[in-house]
Motif scaffolding. Structure first.
Motif, PDB file in Angstrom:
ATOM      1  N   ASN A   1     -19.259 -37.762   3.682  1.00 19.29           N
ATOM      2  CA  ASN A   1     -20.470 -36.963   3.491  1.00 19.29           C
ATOM      3  C   ASN A   1     -20.189 -35.484   3.722  1.00 19.29           C
ATOM      4  O   ASN A   1     -20.713 -34.620   3.011  1.00 19.29           O
ATOM      5  CB  ASN A   1     -21.565 -37.442   4.447  1.00 19.29           C
ATOM      6  N   ALA A   2     -19.338 -35.188   4.724  1.00 23.29           N
ATOM      7  CA  ALA A   2     -18.984 -33.787   4.990  1.00 23.29           C
ATOM      8  C   ALA A   2     -18.212 -33.194   3.827  1.00 23.29           C
ATOM      9  O   ALA A   2     -18.409 -32.027   3.449  1.00 23.29           O
ATOM     10  CB  ALA A   2     -18.163 -33.702   6.278  1.00 23.29           C
ATOM     11  N   ALA A   3     -17.313 -33.995   3.228  1.00 20.29           N
ATOM     12  CA  ALA A   3     -16.538 -33.518   2.084  1.00 20.29           C
ATOM     13  C   ALA A   3     -17.440 -33.243   0.886  1.00 20.29           C
ATOM     14  O   ALA A   3     -17.288 -32.241   0.187  1.00 20.29           O
ATOM     15  CB  ALA A   3     -15.473 -34.544   1.714  1.00 20.29           C
ATOM     16  N   GLN A   4     -18.387 -34.142   0.643  1.00 18.03           N
ATOM     17  CA  GLN A   4     -19.316 -33.942  -0.465  1.00 18.03           C
ATOM     18  C   GLN A   4     -20.169 -32.703  -0.237  1.00 18.03           C
ATOM     19  O   GLN A   4     -20.445 -31.938  -1.169  1.00 18.03           O
ATOM     20  CB  GLN A   4     -20.184 -35.179  -0.638  1.00 18.03           C
TER      21      GLN A   4
ATOM     22  N   LEU B   1     -11.363 -33.358   1.527  1.00 20.19           N
ATOM     23  CA  LEU B   1     -11.585 -32.186   2.375  1.00 20.19           C
ATOM     24  C   LEU B   1     -10.633 -31.048   2.015  1.00 20.19           C
ATOM     25  O   LEU B   1     -11.027 -29.877   1.947  1.00 20.19           O
ATOM     26  CB  LEU B   1     -11.407 -32.582   3.843  1.00 20.19           C
ATOM     27  N   GLY B   2      -9.365 -31.388   1.766  1.00 18.89           N
ATOM     28  CA  GLY B   2      -8.393 -30.366   1.399  1.00 18.89           C
ATOM     29  C   GLY B   2      -8.748 -29.681   0.093  1.00 18.89           C
ATOM     30  O   GLY B   2      -8.682 -28.445  -0.021  1.00 18.89           O
ATOM     31  N   ASP B   3      -9.158 -30.459  -0.918  1.00 22.27           N
ATOM     32  CA  ASP B   3      -9.509 -29.878  -2.215  1.00 22.27           C
ATOM     33  C   ASP B   3     -10.806 -29.076  -2.132  1.00 22.27           C
ATOM     34  O   ASP B   3     -10.968 -28.065  -2.835  1.00 22.27           O
ATOM     35  CB  ASP B   3      -9.650 -30.984  -3.269  1.00 22.27           C
ATOM     36  N   ALA B   4     -11.753 -29.518  -1.284  1.00 25.74           N
ATOM     37  CA  ALA B   4     -13.000 -28.761  -1.126  1.00 25.74           C
ATOM     38  C   ALA B   4     -12.714 -27.394  -0.516  1.00 25.74           C
ATOM     39  O   ALA B   4     -13.247 -26.366  -0.963  1.00 25.74           O
ATOM     40  CB  ALA B   4     -13.981 -29.544  -0.253  1.00 25.74           C
ATOM     41  N   HIS B   5     -11.853 -27.353   0.508  1.00 28.46           N
ATOM     42  CA  HIS B   5     -11.490 -26.063   1.110  1.00 28.46           C
ATOM     43  C   HIS B   5     -10.711 -25.204   0.110  1.00 28.46           C
ATOM     44  O   HIS B   5     -10.882 -23.980   0.068  1.00 28.46           O
ATOM     45  CB  HIS B   5     -10.652 -26.290   2.360  1.00 28.46           C
ATOM     46  N   ARG B   6      -9.864 -25.849  -0.694  1.00 26.40           N
ATOM     47  CA  ARG B   6      -9.085 -25.089  -1.685  1.00 26.40           C
ATOM     48  C   ARG B   6     -10.015 -24.472  -2.735  1.00 26.40           C
ATOM     49  O   ARG B   6      -9.815 -23.327  -3.158  1.00 26.40           O
ATOM     50  CB  ARG B   6      -8.066 -26.015  -2.361  1.00 26.40           C
ATOM     51  N   ALA B   7     -11.037 -25.211  -3.153  1.00 26.20           N
ATOM     52  CA  ALA B   7     -12.000 -24.676  -4.122  1.00 26.20           C
ATOM     53  C   ALA B   7     -12.737 -23.476  -3.543  1.00 26.20           C
ATOM     54  O   ALA B   7     -12.936 -22.453  -4.214  1.00 26.20           O
ATOM     55  CB  ALA B   7     -12.997 -25.765  -4.526  1.00 26.20           C
TER      56      ALA B   7
ATOM     57  N   ALA C   1     -10.283 -32.963  -8.800  1.00 21.69           N
ATOM     58  CA  ALA C   1      -9.534 -33.747  -7.817  1.00 21.69           C
ATOM     59  C   ALA C   1     -10.462 -34.355  -6.774  1.00 21.69           C
ATOM     60  O   ALA C   1     -10.251 -35.488  -6.326  1.00 21.69           O
ATOM     61  CB  ALA C   1      -8.484 -32.862  -7.140  1.00 21.69           C
ATOM     62  N   ILE C   2     -11.512 -33.626  -6.377  1.00 23.21           N
ATOM     63  CA  ILE C   2     -12.491 -34.158  -5.430  1.00 23.21           C
ATOM     64  C   ILE C   2     -13.175 -35.391  -6.009  1.00 23.21           C
ATOM     65  O   ILE C   2     -13.348 -36.416  -5.333  1.00 23.21           O
ATOM     66  CB  ILE C   2     -13.537 -33.073  -5.077  1.00 23.21           C
ATOM     67  N   ALA C   3     -13.574 -35.306  -7.275  1.00 21.03           N
ATOM     68  CA  ALA C   3     -14.232 -36.446  -7.918  1.00 21.03           C
ATOM     69  C   ALA C   3     -13.307 -37.662  -7.991  1.00 21.03           C
ATOM     70  O   ALA C   3     -13.711 -38.790  -7.709  1.00 21.03           O
ATOM     71  CB  ALA C   3     -14.703 -36.057  -9.319  1.00 21.03           C
ATOM     72  N   THR C   4     -12.025 -37.427  -8.332  1.00 22.23           N
ATOM     73  CA  THR C   4     -11.058 -38.516  -8.412  1.00 22.23           C
ATOM     74  C   THR C   4     -10.851 -39.169  -7.054  1.00 22.23           C
ATOM     75  O   THR C   4     -10.870 -40.405  -6.930  1.00 22.23           O
ATOM     76  CB  THR C   4      -9.712 -37.996  -8.944  1.00 22.23           C
ATOM     77  N   SER C   5     -10.672 -38.352  -6.013  1.00 21.73           N
ATOM     78  CA  SER C   5     -10.463 -38.898  -4.670  1.00 21.73           C
ATOM     79  C   SER C   5     -11.714 -39.599  -4.156  1.00 21.73           C
ATOM     80  O   SER C   5     -11.617 -40.611  -3.454  1.00 21.73           O
ATOM     81  CB  SER C   5     -10.062 -37.770  -3.708  1.00 21.73           C
TER      82      SER C   5
ATOM     83  N   ALA D   1     -19.257 -30.073   1.466  1.00 25.79           N
ATOM     84  CA  ALA D   1     -18.390 -28.916   1.240  1.00 25.79           C
ATOM     85  C   ALA D   1     -18.248 -28.619  -0.243  1.00 25.79           C
ATOM     86  O   ALA D   1     -18.263 -27.463  -0.667  1.00 25.79           O
ATOM     87  CB  ALA D   1     -17.021 -29.160   1.870  1.00 25.79           C
ATOM     88  N   ALA D   2     -18.107 -29.684  -1.048  1.00 25.94           N
ATOM     89  CA  ALA D   2     -17.995 -29.492  -2.497  1.00 25.94           C
ATOM     90  C   ALA D   2     -19.280 -28.913  -3.069  1.00 25.94           C
ATOM     91  O   ALA D   2     -19.261 -28.023  -3.918  1.00 25.94           O
ATOM     92  CB  ALA D   2     -17.657 -30.822  -3.173  1.00 25.94           C
ATOM     93  N   GLN D   3     -20.426 -29.408  -2.590  1.00 18.51           N
ATOM     94  CA  GLN D   3     -21.714 -28.894  -3.059  1.00 18.51           C
ATOM     95  C   GLN D   3     -21.897 -27.437  -2.651  1.00 18.51           C
ATOM     96  O   GLN D   3     -22.442 -26.631  -3.403  1.00 18.51           O
ATOM     97  CB  GLN D   3     -22.841 -29.760  -2.496  1.00 18.51           C
ATOM     98  N   GLN D   4     -21.417 -27.099  -1.438  1.00 15.58           N
ATOM     99  CA  GLN D   4     -21.514 -25.710  -0.994  1.00 15.58           C
ATOM    100  C   GLN D   4     -20.662 -24.789  -1.872  1.00 15.58           C
ATOM    101  O   GLN D   4     -21.077 -23.680  -2.208  1.00 15.58           O
ATOM    102  CB  GLN D   4     -21.065 -25.611   0.466  1.00 15.58           C
TER     103      GLN D   4
END
Length: 356
Positions: free
Chosen positions: A108-111, A177-183, A147-151, A113-116
């Motif tokens: 949920n935290a990763a999602q 989490l890594g890809d969300a921070h990279r984005a 990559a977030i969607a795939t993971s 982060a991606a939404q943010q």
């Protein structure tokens, strides 16, 4: 007449939670009236996974605590079978509930982060009058979001297994989490670049940065039948540049190379990546593909904004790459390959104290 579209959603959530409470009651009764050897409490993990989509993180932790309490209480009430077997099964169920809750919270935290990151992209697009900025960010941030969607899909498949593969699911969450921070980093860097901000330069190992990019890209590239060959100078000195931006350029070049070979079926598809000390004060990166090379006259324009030979391209990837490399004190260029294919190179300055 106004319609409250949120009311059906709230009603659905209330009904879903009521269904979960009923399911918990059924699991509790089944766990209590059956033999110690029947670990019915393990089904509480399914309740946690469903509830993670409906309630807040704090409420989910409380629900997990309730599931653990019911597991212990059921164990105390059960009178059938081997006590030691029941104790072991109850401990395993409690651990599974705790781990599932942890993974659900991380996902949920990763999602979030991606939404943010996506929300930040939309805010920039609204407040800026520079259309190239929003287009540039959308182009560069597409890869980590994909990559977030795939993971995320992989994590869901691991959790849906019976029993759930928690180790694989945790690895998928860590990639998310890594890809969300990279984005988020890419958005900040591209925005700063267009506003004239200086790169966040630091000393870093270019070879290590290359290995990280290859690790991220290898699965997708090899799925297209393309091999990646690394020829890196092990004694390469550190460079002085913005690590995130340089990795952004390398990712873009790997994707361009793989796309250049997408339509070649009867030809060996290979990407070669090299690093070397090219001069007393610079390090050189090279990427060579076995595609069709450059069309006549195109090599003079490939770094121009909005110039592209791709049917679905927007012509910003290499233009952004040139801006990044030059902002970091380097140079980027392209060359024809004598055996077919294309060569892209860039050079970066060495970190202070590393000059030969």
């Amino acid at each position: 007449m106004k319609h409250d579209i949120g009311r059906p959603l709230r009603s659905h959530r209330v009904l879903s939670m009521a269904g979960l409470l009923v399911a918990m009651a059924v699991i509790f009764v089944a766990d209590t009236v059956t033999d110690y050897a029947v670990a019915a409490a393990g089904f509480y993990t399914a309740v946690i996974l469903v509830a993670a989509r409906l309630i807040s993180a704090r409420a989910l932790i409380l629900l997990a605590g309730l599931c653990i309490f019911l597991t212990i209480f059921s164990f105390a009430l059960t009178k059938f079978g081997s006590y030691q077997v029941g104790l072991i099964n109850s401990c395993i169920s409690i651990v599974a509930i705790a781990i599932t809750t942890y993974l659900a919270l991380k996902m949920n935290a990763a999602q979030a982060a991606a939404q943010q990151a996506q929300a930040q992209l939309l805010r920039i697009a609204r407040v800026t009058s520079l259309g190239e900025l929003s287009t540039s960010i959308a182009h560069e941030v597409n890869q980590p979001l994909a990559a977030i969607a795939t993971s995320g899909n992989a994590c869901q498949r691991w959790l849906d297994q019976q029993p759930p593969n928690l180790d694989k699911a945790k690895q998928a969450v860590e990639r998310i989490l890594g890809d969300a921070h990279r984005a988020s980093d890419i958005i900040a860097r591209v925005r700063g670049l267009t506003q004239g901000e200086q790169p966040h330069k630091s000393h870093f190992d270019l070879n290590q940065a290359i290995h990280e990019v290859v690790a991220i890209s290898r699965t997708d590239v090899e799925a297209q039948g393309i091999s990646i060959d690394l020829s890196l100078d092990e004694n390469l000195p550190q460079v002085l540049a913005d690590r995130v931006q340089i990795q952004q350029v390398i990712v873009n070049m790997v994707l361009n190379a793989s796309e250049a070979m997408a339509d070649y079926q009867d030809k060996k598809k290979e990407i070669r990546i090299q690093s070397a000390l090219s001069a007393p004060h610079t390090v050189q990166f090279s990427i060579i593909d076995s595609g069709g090379g450059f069309a006549a006259g195109s090599i003079a324009h490939i770094f121009d904004p909005f110039w592209t030979t791709k049917g679905t391209g927007i012509g910003l990837g290499l233009a952004i790459s040139r801006t990044i490399i030059e902002a970091n004190g380097g140079r980027i260029w392209a060359e024809e390959h004598t055996d077919g294919g294309a060569i892209f190179k860039f050079s970066l300055p060495l970190a202070e104290g590393n000059a030969a």
